[in-house]
Design a protein around this motif. Structure first.
Motif, PDB file in Angstrom:
ATOM      1  N   ILE A 106       0.841  -1.203   0.000  1.00  0.00           N
ATOM      2  CA  ILE A 106       0.000   0.000   0.000  1.00  0.00           C
ATOM      3  C   ILE A 106       0.870   1.245   0.000  1.00  0.00           C
ATOM      4  CG2 ILE A 106      -1.675   1.339   1.307  1.00  0.00           C
ATOM      5  CD1 ILE A 106      -2.882  -1.053  -0.095  1.00  0.00           C
ATOM      6  N   GLN A 107       1.900   1.262   0.831  1.00  0.00           N
ATOM      7  CA  GLN A 107       2.796   2.416   0.887  1.00  0.00           C
ATOM      8  C   GLN A 107       3.508   2.624  -0.443  1.00  0.00           C
ATOM      9  OE1 GLN A 107       5.379   1.556   4.190  1.00  0.00           O
ATOM     10  NE2 GLN A 107       3.791   1.894   5.730  1.00  0.00           N
ATOM     11  N   ALA A 108       3.988   1.530  -1.041  1.00  0.00           N
ATOM     12  CA  ALA A 108       4.685   1.632  -2.327  1.00  0.00           C
ATOM     13  C   ALA A 108       3.741   2.120  -3.419  1.00  0.00           C
ATOM     14  CB  ALA A 108       5.276   0.280  -2.709  1.00  0.00           C
ATOM     15  N   PHE A 109       2.510   1.627  -3.417  1.00  0.00           N
ATOM     16  CA  PHE A 109       1.535   2.036  -4.427  1.00  0.00           C
ATOM     17  C   PHE A 109       1.195   3.517  -4.298  1.00  0.00           C
ATOM     18  CE2 PHE A 109      -2.935   2.460  -5.835  1.00  0.00           C
ATOM     19  CZ  PHE A 109      -2.745   2.137  -7.184  1.00  0.00           C
TER      20      PHE A 109
ATOM     21  N   TYR B 126      10.097   4.211 -11.667  1.00  0.00           N
ATOM     22  CA  TYR B 126       9.593   4.214 -10.300  1.00  0.00           C
ATOM     23  C   TYR B 126       8.933   2.879  -9.966  1.00  0.00           C
ATOM     24  CZ  TYR B 126      10.238   9.282 -10.503  1.00  0.00           C
ATOM     25  OH  TYR B 126      10.761  10.539 -10.629  1.00  0.00           O
ATOM     26  N   ALA B 127       8.150   2.336 -10.897  1.00  0.00           N
ATOM     27  CA  ALA B 127       7.455   1.072 -10.653  1.00  0.00           C
ATOM     28  C   ALA B 127       8.452  -0.056 -10.403  1.00  0.00           C
ATOM     29  CB  ALA B 127       6.556   0.742 -11.842  1.00  0.00           C
ATOM     30  N   LYS B 128       9.535  -0.080 -11.167  1.00  0.00           N
ATOM     31  CA  LYS B 128      10.548  -1.129 -10.980  1.00  0.00           C
ATOM     32  C   LYS B 128      11.242  -0.993  -9.632  1.00  0.00           C
ATOM     33  CE  LYS B 128      12.111  -0.332 -15.277  1.00  0.00           C
ATOM     34  NZ  LYS B 128      12.914  -0.407 -16.520  1.00  0.00           N
ATOM     35  N   ILE B 129      11.554   0.237  -9.243  1.00  0.00           N
ATOM     36  CA  ILE B 129      12.215   0.451  -7.951  1.00  0.00           C
ATOM     37  C   ILE B 129      11.317   0.002  -6.802  1.00  0.00           C
ATOM     38  CG2 ILE B 129      13.049   2.220  -6.350  1.00  0.00           C
ATOM     39  CD1 ILE B 129      14.023   3.794  -8.789  1.00  0.00           C
ATOM     40  N   PHE B 130      10.052   0.390  -6.844  1.00  0.00           N
ATOM     41  CA  PHE B 130       9.129   0.024  -5.759  1.00  0.00           C
ATOM     42  C   PHE B 130       8.848  -1.473  -5.752  1.00  0.00           C
ATOM     43  CE2 PHE B 130       7.614   4.596  -6.108  1.00  0.00           C
ATOM     44  CZ  PHE B 130       8.219   4.983  -4.927  1.00  0.00           C
ATOM     45  N   LEU B 131       8.753  -2.088  -6.925  1.00  0.00           N
ATOM     46  CA  LEU B 131       8.500  -3.520  -6.988  1.00  0.00           C
ATOM     47  C   LEU B 131       9.660  -4.311  -6.387  1.00  0.00           C
ATOM     48  CD1 LEU B 131       6.753  -5.876  -7.941  1.00  0.00           C
ATOM     49  CD2 LEU B 131       7.922  -5.757 -10.149  1.00  0.00           C
TER      50      LEU B 131
ATOM     51  N   SER C  99       9.596  -6.577  -3.038  1.00  0.00           N
ATOM     52  CA  SER C  99       9.998  -7.986  -3.164  1.00  0.00           C
ATOM     53  C   SER C  99      11.044  -8.366  -2.131  1.00  0.00           C
ATOM     54  CB  SER C  99      10.541  -8.248  -4.569  1.00  0.00           C
ATOM     55  OG  SER C  99       9.557  -7.989  -5.551  1.00  0.00           O
ATOM     56  N   LEU C 100      11.853  -7.402  -1.728  1.00  0.00           N
ATOM     57  CA  LEU C 100      12.860  -7.675  -0.702  1.00  0.00           C
ATOM     58  C   LEU C 100      12.222  -8.111   0.608  1.00  0.00           C
ATOM     59  CD1 LEU C 100      15.462  -4.817  -1.284  1.00  0.00           C
ATOM     60  CD2 LEU C 100      15.904  -7.277  -1.434  1.00  0.00           C
ATOM     61  N   ILE C 101      11.032  -7.583   0.898  1.00  0.00           N
ATOM     62  CA  ILE C 101      10.333  -7.958   2.126  1.00  0.00           C
ATOM     63  C   ILE C 101       9.831  -9.393   2.037  1.00  0.00           C
ATOM     64  CG2 ILE C 101       8.374  -7.396   3.623  1.00  0.00           C
ATOM     65  CD1 ILE C 101       8.615  -4.515   2.614  1.00  0.00           C
TER      66      ILE C 101
ATOM     67  N   PHE D 269      13.593 -10.276 -10.109  1.00  0.00           N
ATOM     68  CA  PHE D 269      13.027  -9.137 -10.834  1.00  0.00           C
ATOM     69  C   PHE D 269      14.131  -8.235 -11.375  1.00  0.00           C
ATOM     70  CE2 PHE D 269       8.877  -9.886  -8.631  1.00  0.00           C
ATOM     71  CZ  PHE D 269       8.108  -9.941  -9.782  1.00  0.00           C
ATOM     72  N   SER D 270      15.207  -8.083 -10.617  1.00  0.00           N
ATOM     73  CA  SER D 270      16.335  -7.279 -11.104  1.00  0.00           C
ATOM     74  C   SER D 270      16.923  -7.873 -12.377  1.00  0.00           C
ATOM     75  CB  SER D 270      17.424  -7.179 -10.024  1.00  0.00           C
ATOM     76  OG  SER D 270      16.934  -6.561  -8.856  1.00  0.00           O
ATOM     77  N   VAL D 271      17.030  -9.196 -12.401  1.00  0.00           N
ATOM     78  CA  VAL D 271      17.546  -9.881 -13.593  1.00  0.00           C
ATOM     79  C   VAL D 271      16.578  -9.707 -14.762  1.00  0.00           C
ATOM     80  CG1 VAL D 271      18.106 -12.136 -14.589  1.00  0.00           C
ATOM     81  CG2 VAL D 271      18.893 -11.548 -12.282  1.00  0.00           C
ATOM     82  N   ILE D 272      15.286  -9.857 -14.501  1.00  0.00           N
ATOM     83  CA  ILE D 272      14.280  -9.714 -15.558  1.00  0.00           C
ATOM     84  C   ILE D 272      14.346  -8.329 -16.190  1.00  0.00           C
ATOM     85  CG2 ILE D 272      11.806  -9.524 -16.004  1.00  0.00           C
ATOM     86  CD1 ILE D 272      11.351 -11.797 -14.083  1.00  0.00           C
ATOM     87  N   PHE D 273      14.388  -7.299 -15.350  1.00  0.00           N
ATOM     88  CA  PHE D 273      14.413  -5.926 -15.877  1.00  0.00           C
ATOM     89  C   PHE D 273      15.722  -5.643 -16.618  1.00  0.00           C
ATOM     90  CE2 PHE D 273      11.349  -4.986 -12.236  1.00  0.00           C
ATOM     91  CZ  PHE D 273      10.245  -5.059 -13.073  1.00  0.00           C
ATOM     92  N   SER D 274      16.803  -6.250 -16.179  1.00  0.00           N
ATOM     93  CA  SER D 274      18.078  -6.093 -16.890  1.00  0.00           C
ATOM     94  C   SER D 274      18.015  -6.726 -18.275  1.00  0.00           C
ATOM     95  CB  SER D 274      19.220  -6.717 -16.082  1.00  0.00           C
ATOM     96  OG  SER D 274      19.369  -6.073 -14.831  1.00  0.00           O
ATOM     97  N   VAL D 275      17.388  -7.897 -18.357  1.00  0.00           N
ATOM     98  CA  VAL D 275      17.241  -8.582 -19.642  1.00  0.00           C
ATOM     99  C   VAL D 275      16.352  -7.774 -20.579  1.00  0.00           C
ATOM    100  CG1 VAL D 275      16.320 -10.645 -20.788  1.00  0.00           C
ATOM    101  CG2 VAL D 275      17.672 -10.866 -18.692  1.00  0.00           C
ATOM    102  N   ILE D 276      15.259  -7.218 -20.041  1.00  0.00           N
ATOM    103  CA  ILE D 276      14.370  -6.388 -20.863  1.00  0.00           C
ATOM    104  C   ILE D 276      15.128  -5.173 -21.401  1.00  0.00           C
ATOM    105  CG2 ILE D 276      12.333  -4.892 -20.817  1.00  0.00           C
ATOM    106  CD1 ILE D 276      11.086  -6.800 -18.815  1.00  0.00           C
ATOM    107  N   TYR D 277      15.964  -4.590 -20.553  1.00  0.00           N
ATOM    108  CA  TYR D 277      16.758  -3.435 -20.974  1.00  0.00           C
ATOM    109  C   TYR D 277      17.671  -3.790 -22.150  1.00  0.00           C
ATOM    110  CZ  TYR D 277      20.221   0.313 -20.776  1.00  0.00           C
ATOM    111  OH  TYR D 277      21.075   1.350 -21.113  1.00  0.00           O
TER     112      TYR D 277
END
Length: 253
Positions: free
Chosen positions: A51-54, A81-86, A90-92, A101-109
């Motif tokens: 909720i806080q992240a959203f 911003y969405a990637k940072i908050f996600l 996820s760390l929690i 997710f970090s790997v996924i976003f790196s691959v998309i990049y």
């Protein structure tokens, strides 16, 4: 209402058809099944952080919506911003999910680039040979404003909507607009004193020609003179005095 509906349909079509948006959509959507497998003892704490992240995401996106002039810039910032908050949320849940997710976003990049605004307005897409012919031909318009860009430059993508929209407003028999893709013709950059070093920091570059002679450019000629401000229609209009050129045309100067 009809225009809004068409806008929504166009946005949905871009999400489905363009790899950049589709891959990001699938990455964010994958959070839902992963979230459903969260351990019960972390679920309550995780929900509060979600909720806080959203809410934080909505706040930052609203600020960017007001400040950014183009849709492309707004989308780029919102996705960041969405990637940072996600990843933070996820760390929690589990640090391994955050790494995933970090790997996924790196691959998309690496695999997909954000698409630039595709319409040209009244600007002409030029090859270096065509540009040279236009600048040397005395029968063409008195002024040519040329955008030198590359689709691989994030700055060019963010500002890609500005130049076509300016061309619609200010193009006339006195002033014409054109674009040259330095991604296709990189050797042309040196010809016009444009540096492609440092991650193409000088792109996009705009040059105003009067009767084939350069009279103004943005950013400045120097290699390290990358624009410090986001490129907007107002910035380009003021720098090249487009309102004055339009008045000159109206007054028959």
């Amino acid at each position: 209402m009809e225009k809004k509906r068409e806008g929504v349909m166009e946005a949905m079509s871009r999400i489905v058809s363009d790899p950049y948006y589709f891959l990001h959509f699938m990455a964010f959507f994958s959070y839902l099944p992963i979230r459903s497998s969260a351990a019960p003892y972390t679920s309550h704490r995780l929900f509060d952080r979600e909720i806080q992240a959203f809410l934080a995401f909505l706040m930052f996106s609203a600020i960017k919506m007001v400040r950014e002039e183009t849709w492309e810039a707004f989308v780029a910032d919102s996705l960041l911003y969405a990637k940072i908050f996600l990843i933070a949320v996820s760390l929690i849940m589990d640090y391994r999910v955050a790494i995933w997710f970090s790997v996924i976003f790196s691959v998309i990049y690496l695999l997909a680039q954000q698409p630039a605004f595709s319409k040209l307005g009244t600007a002409k897409k030029l090859t270096p040979m065509q540009l040279e012919d236009l600048l040397s031909d005395g029968s063409t318009t008195k002024y040519w404003l040329i955008e030198f860009f590359a689709c691989s430059s994030s700055k060019c993508v963010r500002s890609s909507r500005c130049f076509p929209e300016l061309s619609i407003t200010y193009s006339n028999n006195l002033l014409s607009f054109g674009t040259v893709d330095l991604g296709l013709f990189p050797n042309t950059a040196a010809q016009f004193g444009i540096s492609l070093a440092g991650g193409m920091s000088q792109l996009p570059t705009y040059i105003l020609f009067e009767k084939g002679v350069e009279v103004s450019r943005f950013p400045d000629f120097y290699v390290d003179a990358a624009p410090s401000l986001p490129i907007t229609k107002k910035l380009l209009c003021q720098h090249f005095e487009l309102d004055r050129l339009l008045l000159d045309y109206i007054n028959g100067s």
